[in-house]
Design a protein around this motif. Sequence first.
Motif, mmCIF file in Angstrom:
data_model
loop_
_atom_site.group_PDB
_atom_site.id
_atom_site.type_symbol
_atom_site.label_atom_id
_atom_site.label_comp_id
_atom_site.label_asym_id
_atom_site.label_seq_id
_atom_site.Cartn_x
_atom_site.Cartn_y
_atom_site.Cartn_z
ATOM 1 N N PHE A 25 -92.423 0.746 95.911
ATOM 2 C CA PHE A 25 -93.873 0.644 95.729
ATOM 3 C C PHE A 25 -94.316 1.397 94.470
ATOM 4 O O PHE A 25 -95.025 0.863 93.613
ATOM 5 N N TYR A 26 -93.879 2.657 94.348
ATOM 6 C CA TYR A 26 -94.327 3.448 93.192
ATOM 7 C C TYR A 26 -93.711 2.951 91.887
ATOM 8 O O TYR A 26 -94.307 3.079 90.817
ATOM 9 N N GLU A 27 -92.516 2.356 91.960
ATOM 10 C CA GLU A 27 -91.922 1.805 90.751
ATOM 11 C C GLU A 27 -92.663 0.532 90.310
ATOM 12 O O GLU A 27 -92.851 0.300 89.114
ATOM 13 N N THR A 28 -93.104 -0.265 91.285
ATOM 14 C CA THR A 28 -93.965 -1.400 90.928
ATOM 15 C C THR A 28 -95.199 -0.873 90.210
ATOM 16 O O THR A 28 -95.654 -1.431 89.201
ATOM 17 N N GLY A 29 -95.736 0.248 90.723
ATOM 18 C CA GLY A 29 -96.894 0.869 90.073
ATOM 19 C C GLY A 29 -96.575 1.302 88.656
ATOM 20 O O GLY A 29 -97.349 1.058 87.723
ATOM 21 N N MET A 30 -95.417 1.941 88.461
ATOM 22 C CA MET A 30 -95.029 2.397 87.106
ATOM 23 C C MET A 30 -94.972 1.221 86.147
ATOM 24 O O MET A 30 -95.437 1.288 85.008
ATOM 25 N N LYS A 31 -94.388 0.115 86.618
ATOM 26 C CA LYS A 31 -94.264 -1.065 85.737
ATOM 27 C C LYS A 31 -95.648 -1.626 85.413
ATOM 28 O O LYS A 31 -95.902 -2.075 84.290
ATOM 29 N N LEU A 32 -96.549 -1.592 86.391
ATOM 30 C CA LEU A 32 -97.903 -2.072 86.115
ATOM 31 C C LEU A 32 -98.606 -1.149 85.114
ATOM 32 O O LEU A 32 -99.326 -1.609 84.227
ATOM 33 N N TRP A 33 -98.385 0.181 85.239
ATOM 34 C CA TRP A 33 -98.967 1.096 84.235
ATOM 35 C C TRP A 33 -98.457 0.736 82.845
ATOM 36 O O TRP A 33 -99.204 0.752 81.865
ATOM 37 N N GLU A 34 -97.152 0.429 82.770
ATOM 38 C CA GLU A 34 -96.550 0.171 81.457
ATOM 39 C C GLU A 34 -97.188 -1.036 80.764
ATOM 40 O O GLU A 34 -97.241 -1.096 79.549
ATOM 41 N N GLY A 35 -97.691 -1.990 81.556
ATOM 42 C CA GLY A 35 -98.313 -3.181 80.933
ATOM 43 C C GLY A 35 -99.825 -3.213 81.081
ATOM 44 O O GLY A 35 -100.477 -4.202 80.720
ATOM 45 N N LEU A 36 -100.392 -2.129 81.619
ATOM 46 C CA LEU A 36 -101.807 -2.174 82.018
ATOM 47 C C LEU A 36 -102.773 -2.455 80.867
ATOM 48 O O LEU A 36 -103.684 -3.273 80.979
ATOM 49 N N GLU A 37 -102.549 -1.757 79.750
ATOM 50 C CA GLU A 37 -103.550 -1.853 78.681
ATOM 51 C C GLU A 37 -103.622 -3.270 78.109
ATOM 52 O O GLU A 37 -104.696 -3.753 77.773
ATOM 53 N N GLN A 38 -102.462 -3.925 78.008
ATOM 54 C CA GLN A 38 -102.465 -5.319 77.563
ATOM 55 C C GLN A 38 -103.133 -6.187 78.625
ATOM 56 O O GLN A 38 -103.913 -7.087 78.315
ATOM 57 N N ASP A 39 -102.820 -5.909 79.881
ATOM 58 C CA ASP A 39 -103.306 -6.755 80.974
ATOM 59 C C ASP A 39 -104.831 -6.710 81.066
ATOM 60 O O ASP A 39 -105.492 -7.748 81.150
ATOM 61 N N ILE A 40 -105.400 -5.498 81.048
ATOM 62 C CA ILE A 40 -106.864 -5.410 81.204
ATOM 63 C C ILE A 40 -107.581 -5.304 79.862
ATOM 64 O O ILE A 40 -108.805 -5.202 79.816
ATOM 65 N N ASN A 41 -106.810 -5.321 78.779
ATOM 66 C CA ASN A 41 -107.389 -5.258 77.434
ATOM 67 C C ASN A 41 -108.281 -4.033 77.271
ATOM 68 O O ASN A 41 -109.455 -4.128 76.890
ATOM 69 N N TYR A 42 -107.729 -2.858 77.594
ATOM 70 C CA TYR A 42 -108.511 -1.619 77.531
ATOM 71 C C TYR A 42 -107.557 -0.466 77.260
ATOM 72 O O TYR A 42 -106.473 -0.405 77.845
#
Length: 403
Positions: free
Chosen positions: A80-97
């Motif tokens: 679960f937390y590793e899925t979270g880490m991977k989402l953090w790694e792509g977050l700025e591109q994903d939400i454009n922020y």
Amino acid sequence: ACRGNTGWKPAWRKASPAASYDFVIVGGGGHGLATAYYLARRYGGKRIAVVEKGWIGGGNVGRNTTIVRSNYLLHGNVPFYETGMKLWEGLEQDINYNAMVSQRGVLNLFHNDAQKAAYIRRGNSMRLHGVDADLLDADAVRAKLPFLNFDDARFPIRGGLLQARGGTVRHDAVAWGYARAADRLGVDIIENCEVTGIRIEQGRATGVETSRGFIGAGKVGLACAGNSSRVASMAGLRLPIESHVLQAFVTEGLKPFIDCVVTFGAGHFYISQSDKGGLVFGGDIDGYNSYAQRGNLPVVEDVCEGGMALMPRIGRVRLLRHWGGLMDMSMDGSPIIDRTPVDGLYLNAGWCYGGFKATPASGLCFAHLLARDEPHPDAVAYRMDRFARGAVIDEKGMGAQPN
Ligand code: FAD
């Protein structure tokens, strides 16, 4: 001549409540906003509202010490937390922020052989799950952080477990970024709207009573962090959760000298340095139950003692600010993402003092549950009946430590 910034639009609309929605998420913290975003973005959800009693970013999402990591031990937690880490790694591109995601590393220090053995075990578990982990000896820690108290200390530093991909993320930007991205997908973000009751008809939640009137809902998702037990009690639920305050501290700005997050292994103290130069640190929760977003002085003393033991030079730095936030402490230190006994009412709670790092994964998994009525594969362990079944996920303070 500079005429100031003109023509700027608010990052999200100030929505007023509609009569009803398919999904009403209660709580506009990180988890509620991320849930709404992923529900709209990945699960095709429509007619979604986030209902927040205060303002976006006023809860724990804007009060935490910004640490993100996936260095857990137990199988229920690591994926679960590793899925979270991977989402953090792509977050700025994903939400454009720009959320200032900074993978500067998280280093947990150890001070004796037993602790070293426990950290080796945790590092091995992480690696078996495909998560990065490195064991540093005392010399490697000294090379990285030479100013720590290594030798004349009551608890000499013997080494540390490093997760190099862990780090910090600017917490307010996470709230604002998810709010803006969700708004762009049509989500209504309704601030200054307190939920005061949950309407239940024939065993099914049909909407929420609020300070701005009744809002009908096909499904209601609770993401109220420290107020979870209060809001769930509106539906007659008694949660295995106690609320406690956790405090955070920030000093005056200094030249950069701590380039990672460090946790003391012999007391409750952890520290990092913000990009502005302030030392950001914290420690233990206040020991009594409370719904007040402010703490008490004994914990201030305790945290500062931890700081002095680990890093005596901190005694010369001036403290600028400190504040408290409300922790929803579950009985095994792990969260709950589940349906409730009331049809159409779903719960996301129990994040204790470590839910900021979970924000993207929590939002994704809660959105999955709301959309599909079944748990996301990474969140199957977080069902509420684990307390009745004895299937608790208790990291014994190793993973669910404050940060
Ligand atoms: P919140 O932002 O608190 O969102 C819940 C929202 O629900 C609030 O905005 C609240 O106003 C709203 N609400 C409550 N009742 C109602 C109602 N009746 N009607 C409408 N709205 C309502 N975690 C980490 O991973 N790393 C860290 O370094 C870390 N450090 C921390 C340090 C401190 C000092 C604190 C306080 C917490 C820390 N945490 C950390 C924990 C983390 O911040 C929380 O677990 C997480 O933010 C909780 O989820 P949230 O963002 O959705 O909560």
